[in-house]
Design a protein around this motif. Sequence first.
Motif, mmCIF file in Angstrom:
data_model
loop_
_atom_site.group_PDB
_atom_site.id
_atom_site.type_symbol
_atom_site.label_atom_id
_atom_site.label_comp_id
_atom_site.label_asym_id
_atom_site.label_seq_id
_atom_site.Cartn_x
_atom_site.Cartn_y
_atom_site.Cartn_z
ATOM 1 N N ARG A 208 -152.430 -65.010 -45.294
ATOM 2 C CA ARG A 208 -151.711 -63.749 -45.101
ATOM 3 C C ARG A 208 -152.394 -62.884 -44.039
ATOM 4 O O ARG A 208 -151.740 -62.295 -43.189
ATOM 5 N N GLU B 95 -149.862 -58.720 -35.185
ATOM 6 C CA GLU B 95 -150.396 -57.585 -34.420
ATOM 7 C C GLU B 95 -150.626 -57.963 -32.959
ATOM 8 O O GLU B 95 -150.320 -57.190 -32.051
ATOM 9 N N ASP C 296 -145.677 -57.139 -40.600
ATOM 10 C CA ASP C 296 -146.072 -58.536 -40.775
ATOM 11 C C ASP C 296 -145.148 -59.520 -40.054
ATOM 12 O O ASP C 296 -145.313 -60.722 -40.174
ATOM 13 N N ARG C 297 -144.207 -58.997 -39.284
ATOM 14 C CA ARG C 297 -143.275 -59.858 -38.535
ATOM 15 C C ARG C 297 -143.567 -59.759 -37.048
ATOM 16 O O ARG C 297 -144.012 -58.726 -36.555
ATOM 17 N N LEU D 292 -150.931 -61.588 -40.438
ATOM 18 C CA LEU D 292 -150.939 -60.182 -40.014
ATOM 19 C C LEU D 292 -151.620 -60.012 -38.651
ATOM 20 O O LEU D 292 -151.142 -59.260 -37.796
#
Length: 107
Positions: A32, A40, A76-77, A36
């Motif tokens: 995860r 970014e 998070d996309r 992230l």
Amino acid sequence: MTLILDHASSRRVSSLRPVHEAKRLVGALFNRLGALIAAEIDRRQTMQLLEFDARALKDMGISHADVEGALLVAIDRKPSYTLAARRAEARRAERQQAIEVAAALRD
């Protein structure tokens, strides 16, 4: 038929269950976190498109509004995926419009 139970091995397996669960959770956490970080990095690269002038973006088939809209996706996309999907949808719409115009000219 005789059933032999090895209680020692069943206790050993059950005592390892929390360890396996902890490893699974840590692995999921790192996955995860990696996602992230990748999102970014993608967001920062997509933001650089805002520095291009309108003509350069038009050559790419996008606009400043498309880039700004893509940057509004969840943290998070990856915004570049949203931008690519918008461009693909615009191409489909252009193709459909060309087909309709060609059909109208034939009639």
